[in-house]
Design a protein around this motif. Structure first.
Motif, PDB file in Angstrom:
ATOM      1  N   LEU A 195       2.555   6.367  -7.923  1.00  0.00           N
ATOM      2  CA  LEU A 195       2.446   4.925  -7.529  1.00  0.00           C
ATOM      3  C   LEU A 195       3.196   3.846  -8.554  1.00  0.00           C
ATOM      4  N   ALA A 253       6.691   4.552  -7.632  1.00  0.00           N
ATOM      5  CA  ALA A 253       7.013   4.065  -6.159  1.00  0.00           C
ATOM      6  C   ALA A 253       7.137   2.415  -6.369  1.00  0.00           C
ATOM      7  N   LEU A 258       9.594   1.100  -3.463  1.00  0.00           N
ATOM      8  CA  LEU A 258       9.101   2.075  -2.417  1.00  0.00           C
ATOM      9  C   LEU A 258       7.833   1.372  -1.877  1.00  0.00           C
ATOM     10  N   MET A 259       7.265   0.672  -2.785  1.00  0.00           N
ATOM     11  CA  MET A 259       5.986  -0.081  -2.168  1.00  0.00           C
ATOM     12  C   MET A 259       6.097  -1.451  -3.113  1.00  0.00           C
ATOM     13  N   ASN A 260       5.263  -2.494  -2.712  1.00  0.00           N
ATOM     14  CA  ASN A 260       4.760  -3.461  -3.355  1.00  0.00           C
ATOM     15  C   ASN A 260       3.372  -3.326  -4.051  1.00  0.00           C
ATOM     16  N   ASP A 270       0.346  -4.275  -4.404  1.00  0.00           N
ATOM     17  CA  ASP A 270      -0.575  -5.134  -3.850  1.00  0.00           C
ATOM     18  C   ASP A 270      -1.718  -4.984  -4.616  1.00  0.00           C
ATOM     19  N   PHE A 318      -3.064  -1.658  -5.434  1.00  0.00           N
ATOM     20  CA  PHE A 318      -2.457  -0.961  -6.252  1.00  0.00           C
ATOM     21  C   PHE A 318      -3.075  -1.422  -7.861  1.00  0.00           C
ATOM     22  N   LYS A 342      -0.758   1.961   1.875  1.00  0.00           N
ATOM     23  CA  LYS A 342       0.313   2.341   1.135  1.00  0.00           C
ATOM     24  C   LYS A 342       0.036   3.208  -0.016  1.00  0.00           C
ATOM     25  N   GLU A 343      -0.972   3.127  -0.625  1.00  0.00           N
ATOM     26  CA  GLU A 343      -1.423   4.039  -1.898  1.00  0.00           C
ATOM     27  C   GLU A 343      -1.753   5.372  -1.398  1.00  0.00           C
ATOM     28  N   VAL A 355       1.932   6.814  -0.256  1.00  0.00           N
ATOM     29  CA  VAL A 355       2.620   7.177  -1.314  1.00  0.00           C
ATOM     30  C   VAL A 355       2.289   8.637  -1.988  1.00  0.00           C
ATOM     31  N   ALA A 356       0.977   8.641  -2.136  1.00  0.00           N
ATOM     32  CA  ALA A 356       0.413   9.688  -2.823  1.00  0.00           C
ATOM     33  C   ALA A 356       0.487  10.963  -2.174  1.00  0.00           C
ATOM     34  N   GLN A 371      10.989  13.277  -1.429  1.00  0.00           N
ATOM     35  CA  GLN A 371       9.913  12.358  -1.118  1.00  0.00           C
ATOM     36  C   GLN A 371      10.104  11.807   0.260  1.00  0.00           C
ATOM     37  N   LEU A 397       7.592   9.402   3.106  1.00  0.00           N
ATOM     38  CA  LEU A 397       6.375   8.964   3.489  1.00  0.00           C
ATOM     39  C   LEU A 397       5.657   9.387   4.889  1.00  0.00           C
ATOM     40  N   GLY A 424      11.388   6.930   5.168  1.00  0.00           N
ATOM     41  CA  GLY A 424      10.411   5.858   5.088  1.00  0.00           C
ATOM     42  C   GLY A 424      10.543   4.879   4.098  1.00  0.00           C
TER      43      GLY A 424
END
Ligand SMILES: Cc1cc2nc3c(=O)[nH]c(=O)nc-3n(C[C@H](O)[C@H](O)[C@H](O)COP(=O)(O)OP(=O)(O)OC[C@H]3O[C@@H](n4cnc5c(N)ncnc54)[C@H](O)[C@@H]3O)c2cc1C
Ligand code: SF4
Ligand code: SF4
Lengths: 455, 471
Positions: free
Chosen positions: A63, A66, A71-73, A75, A78, B23-24, B27-28, B38, B40, B471
């Motif tokens: 995470l 990422a 790859l992600m915000n 938030d 998180f 999202k968590e 990603v995991a 990788q 998603l 992704g």
């Protein structure tokens, strides 16, 4: 695939300011060192409780990466996930690749602290504790005194009677009920700043007295000094020392932690000691990492390394260097036969790597049987301020812990850190451990075994 | 993204908490133990029963949503990377031992049970389940079956395929099948059990397995033979087998591997040696004694520098555990660790070791070698950096050469880690074009819409190695 990386970190201009900070603060090499084998999963208490990859060290590292990679915000979820980590660092000794997870989580929390979420009660509570109370010894002492006053004056009874405590969340109420009697008279007030060795001195050591230790467990500090003296050490207690900064570092307040570290390095360096002795795994674990904490500060690097090299837990020092103590002497001991069990301090075990020292000492105690409980090495859920911030997970961990404690059927439940000690006292009360079981710091237990003999 | 209706239907089957698409969670579940891959998924589902899986598959099949079955995501071939999105199905909740049958010496388990927890339980009953992949403390039995995993005891006891007697599985359309049973013999039709073993989640979702148990050996002895010369160590492996001794374990580690393993396990391994062999024999005490003596003679003949016998079971277990950490420990050296799994007939192990070293030199890369030498199964591991594209491309070319060398020596591109994504481009090298056609036909028969672990086993084109971002 285009190469988005230049010299170590990906060259990404994140829109999200928090992502930018996270990318800047994270040690990207440590992130990539995690090769995602999953060997750390079984060691992680939150993964064991939930079975969720995102609650595992491998998941958390993924995470963080990422976010750093865009790859992600980062938030709210998180944030919650990062808060969920106990910081027990059981994942580190389990990792063959030597990934420094503790540093990664500290860096992430540091970044999160730079972009605080408004209006979170937890953050507010933490701020008061960390910036207002712990770093400030006179204020702590004042709190100690007023807590002592509150507890002794009957005010406690009135407060409890009127139900004022009910204003607090239940887990805080539980905590308040088991807090030991606080004192404004710490170890220096009781013993002075130098306590000489019995017999010819083997070495000169300095006590790191800790802030919570010295207010809530001043007696343990006193006993630590006396044990050290019995074992042949001259004990100095530098008065200028301050809070170790561990609670700050673990919650992302790295700047404050560094300021405290500098003050401590200065206070101890002046005395030029052979060892700096800690009796709290949580403090000791940060103290041994002062070199890392101050690595970017050229004025301090050398002295911080000097400091870190000398830090040792009392159990380890007694095992490695101390004279034999009379608690091991069968003929001399008058103490009744007893069964002991031991709850690891995560940081003593996983960071200071001294998990076997307290066990070695306890196994030497005459007339007492050491009974290892199941999963003694698993975090009890105390984890600094975790039990205050994450009551739910902490509660589950504690429940399971107490099942193992009960199975060990011991008269003494012993540990090596004030946070663990409080959590164990709470657990014993909440989950009805055997009525005659005493929860104690290893030092207090050992000292008791010695002094009984003297009677 | 899955549409809201579908999500609601999935939640209705497994329960609100057991489908996630935050999202968590995505990603995991975007990675496994394979470097540089990788992707998603669109959702993660945690079923509790065969029936739930069947219902989920019926629903997803009707909507043509792909499914990637996942144990612990420890595989090394990109096996659980959801390259085409879809739903990752995590098997951890189905982790019960349903039965241990002491009359037939079988155990029936759900696929999500952790391998070492299963082994510990079986050993507490005084029985033995030999397949012990190095990842056994995290891997699931389902993952072991789907990859046909081997382990440190493979030489004498075989691999997972030798212990699976029967399976229950859910097909892509939601149908539930049962194969085999508590039977030592069964020729009723094609052997679907064996077909599903090693099928890498591409043919069916395994929901239950009946496994063969054996009596445990009466005693064990463990030896460490140390060499100043890697080739000598490798030659010893063939020489031991040639002298008609089959040890339970016969593992090799070269010098770089010894160094990192010792940095982690702190056992005081001999850092000045070019290679060590970790050898274990089990069985009746007298036979073990005799075999170990003969193995010692062979080692000495092949000029082992030093030979030590583990003084206690505890010490032996420490050595085995240390060996199991080898791959991860190599990650200490450089940021990216790429391991391959080439396997040759065991008489060719010394030749293969030489070839690997030549190839590493040719491409100017660092390769450490360890592995199940007695099985002819080496794990040449390149320590590199994913950020250095030039070096990565040299590593890839080196591995192509290694695959080619293995096949030339009568070997294969993967002994136990599976094809997945990373070896898909090379599959044809091993089985030829007609073999590919046949396998595609089998896939078609099981999973006509390519919903089960799509993008694995069969590459779009042979040879070029793929790196995919999704992704
Ligand atoms: C450090 C390390 C050491 C390793 N050592 C070894 C070793 O010694 N020997 C060896 O053989 N392997 C080894 N491996 C590889 C890997 O651990 C094995 O392949 C293991 O069996 C994977 O188990 P898993 O539960 O993690 O499966 P996953 O990685 O989750 O899945 C693997 C494959 O199985 C499929 N799958 C999983 N469960 C099911 C199911 N119920 N039904 C259908 N398909 C399913 C998945 O779709 C995927 O294709 C090692 C890996 C690591 C990281
Ligand atoms: S932190 Fe270490 S043990 Fe955990 S997955 Fe990463 S490399 Fe493996
Ligand atoms: S520090 Fe403890 S809780 Fe956090 S990831 Fe590591 S093992 Fe898990």
């Amino acid at each position: 695939m285009d190469n988005p990386f230049v010299a170590g970190k990906p060259a990404i201009a994140h829109d999200n300011p928090l992502s930018r900070t996270i990318l800047r603060k994270l040690d990207y090499d440590q992130l990539t060192n995690c090769m995602r084998c999953g060997f750390c999963l079984p060691a992680c208490p939150t993964f064991r409780e939930t079975g969720l990859e995102q609650e595992s060290p491998r998941g958390r590292i993924a995470l963080m990466k990422a976010v750093a990679d865009g790859l992600m915000n980062p938030d709210q979820a998180f944030r919650v996930q990062m808060d969920h980590c106990l910081g027990c660092r059981a994942c580190e000794p389990a990792c063959p690749a030597d990934v420094k997870y503790g540093q990664l989580i500290e860096q992430t929390r540091d970044a999160l602290e730079d972009h605080p979420e408004r209006g979170l009660p937890a953050a507010g509570l933490r701020k008061v504790l960390f910036q207002g109370v712990f770093p400030n010894r006179s204020r702590l002492k004042w709190i100690g005194k007023s807590l002592a006053f509150y507890q002794k004056s009957g005010l406690r009874r009135i407060v409890r009677g009127t139900g004022m405590m009910r204003l607090f969340a239940p887990h805080l109420r539980e905590m308040e009920e088991i807090l030991p009697d606080a004192t404004g008279r710490g170890v220096v007030e009781q013993l002075g700043t130098l306590f000489p060795a019995k017999g010819s001195p083997l070495a000169r050591v300095a006590l790191f007295r800790g802030c919570i230790m010295d207010v809530l467990f001043a007696e343990t500090n006193v006993n630590t000094v006396k044990l050290l003296s019995e074992a042949g050490f001259d004990v100095y207690i530098p008065e200028e020392q301050v809070c170790c900064g561990a609670l700050h570092a673990h919650s992302g307040e790295l700047e404050e932690a560094r300021a405290l570290a500098r003050a401590n390095v200065k206070a101890f360096k002046e005395l030029d000691m052979d060892y700096i002795v800690s009796n709290a795994g949580g403090c000791g674990a940060l103290l041994v990492e002062y070199d890392h904490l101050l690595q970017d500060e050229s004025d301090w690097r050398e002295n911080a390394a000097w400091f870190a090299q000398r830090v040792i837990d009392i159990s380890q020092l007694l095992v490695d260097k101390g004279r034999e103590l009379p608690f091991a002497d069968e003929a001399a001991t008058a103490a009744e036969p007893a069964v002991m069990t031991y709850q690891d301090s995560c940081h003593l075990r996983n960071v200071m790597k001294s998990g076997s020292a307290p066990r070695q000492l306890l196994k030497r105690v005459a007339n007492a049987e050491f009974n290892e409980m199941k999963e003694a090495d698993r975090c009890c859920g105390s984890a600094g301020t975790y039990n205050v911030m994450q009551p739910e997970m902490a509660g589950t961990l504690l429940k399971h812990k107490m099942e193992h404690v009960k199975a060990a059927n011991a008269h003494y439940l012993l540990t090596s850190n004030p946070g663990c000690l409080l959590q164990m006292i709470l657990g014993a009360k909440k989950h009805n451990a055997r009525a005659d079981m005493k929860v104690m710091h290893v030092v207090d237990f050992l000292y008791e075994r010695i002094s009984r003999k003297d009677e | 993204m899955l549409d809201r209706v579908l999500v609601k239907q999935l939640r209705a089957i497994v329960g609100e908490a057991y489908f996630r698409d935050d999202k968590e969670s995505l990603v995991a579940h975007s990675y496994d133990g394979t470097p540089m891959l990788q992707a998603l998924p669109d959702g993660v589902i945690y079923p509790e029963s065969t029936q739930q899986i069947s219902d989920v598959m019926k629903l997803l099949a009707s909507r043509r949503v792909p499914v990637v079955t996942r144990g612990s995501g420890s595989n090394l071939c990109g096996g659980t990377v959801p390259v085409q999105g879809g739903v990752v199905m995590v098997m951890h909740r189905m982790n019960r031992i349903l039965e241990t049958d002491l009359e037939n010496l079988t155990a029936t388990v759900q696929p999500g049970i952790i391998t070492s927890e299963f082994i510990n339980h079986i050993e507490s009953l005084g029985l033995f389940y030999p397949p012990d992949p190095s990842s056994m403390r995290i891997s699931t039995i389902g993952g072991n079956i789907a990859e046909c995993s081997g382990g440190l005891r493979g030489l004498k006891y075989g691999t997972t395929k030798d212990y699976v007697l029967g399976l229950e599985a859910v097909l892509a359309n939601g149908d539930i099948i049962r194969t085999g049973g508590k039977l030592m013999k069964d020729v009723a039709g094609y052997d679907l059990t064996k077909l599903l073993v090693g099928s890498e989640g591409t043919l069916a979702i395994i929901t239950e397995a009946t496994l063969k148990l054996v009596p445990p050996p009466a005693s064990k002895k463990t030896m460490l033979a140390m060499y100043r010369d890697l080739y000598g160590a490798a030659r010893t492996v063939s020489a031991i087998i040639e002298s008609k001794i089959i040890p339970a374990t016969l593992e090799i580690m070269d010098n770089p591997t010894i160094r990192v393993v010792d940095a982690y396990a702190k056992l005081g391994l001999p850092l000045d040696m070019e290679a060590v062999l970790l050898i274990e024999q089990d069985g009746d005490p007298e036979k073990v004694e005799r075999d170990m003596e003969r193995i010692r003679e062979v080692c000495e003949r092949e000029r082992a520098d030093r030979i030590e016998i583990a003084s206690s079971r505890e010490e032996a277990e420490k050595l085995l555990t240390a060996r199991r950490s080898a791959f991860t420990a190599l990650a200490r050296l450089r940021p990216t660790t790429i391991l391959e799994d080439a396997t040759v007939p065991r008489s060719k192990i010394a030749d293969m070791v030489l070839r690997i070293n030549e190839i590493a030199k040719k491409y100017n890369i660092s390769i450490a070698t360890f592995g199940h030498a007695g099985d002819g199964n080496l794990h040449p591991t390149a320590t590199t950096d994913a950020r250095d594209h030039d070096e990565i491309s040299r590593v890839e070319r080196a591995f192509e050469d290694i695959f080619a060398a293995a096949i030339e020596l009568g070997g294969t591109i993967t002994g136990e880690h599976g094809v997945g994504m990373v070896k898909a481009p090379f599959l044809e090298w091993k089985i030829g074009a007609p073999g590919m056609e046949l396998m595609k036909g089998i896939k078609q028969a099981f999973d006509p819409h390519h919903l089960l672990n799509p993008g694995k086993l069969f590459a779009k084109e042979t040879r070029k190695r793929v790196v995919i971002d999704h992704g």
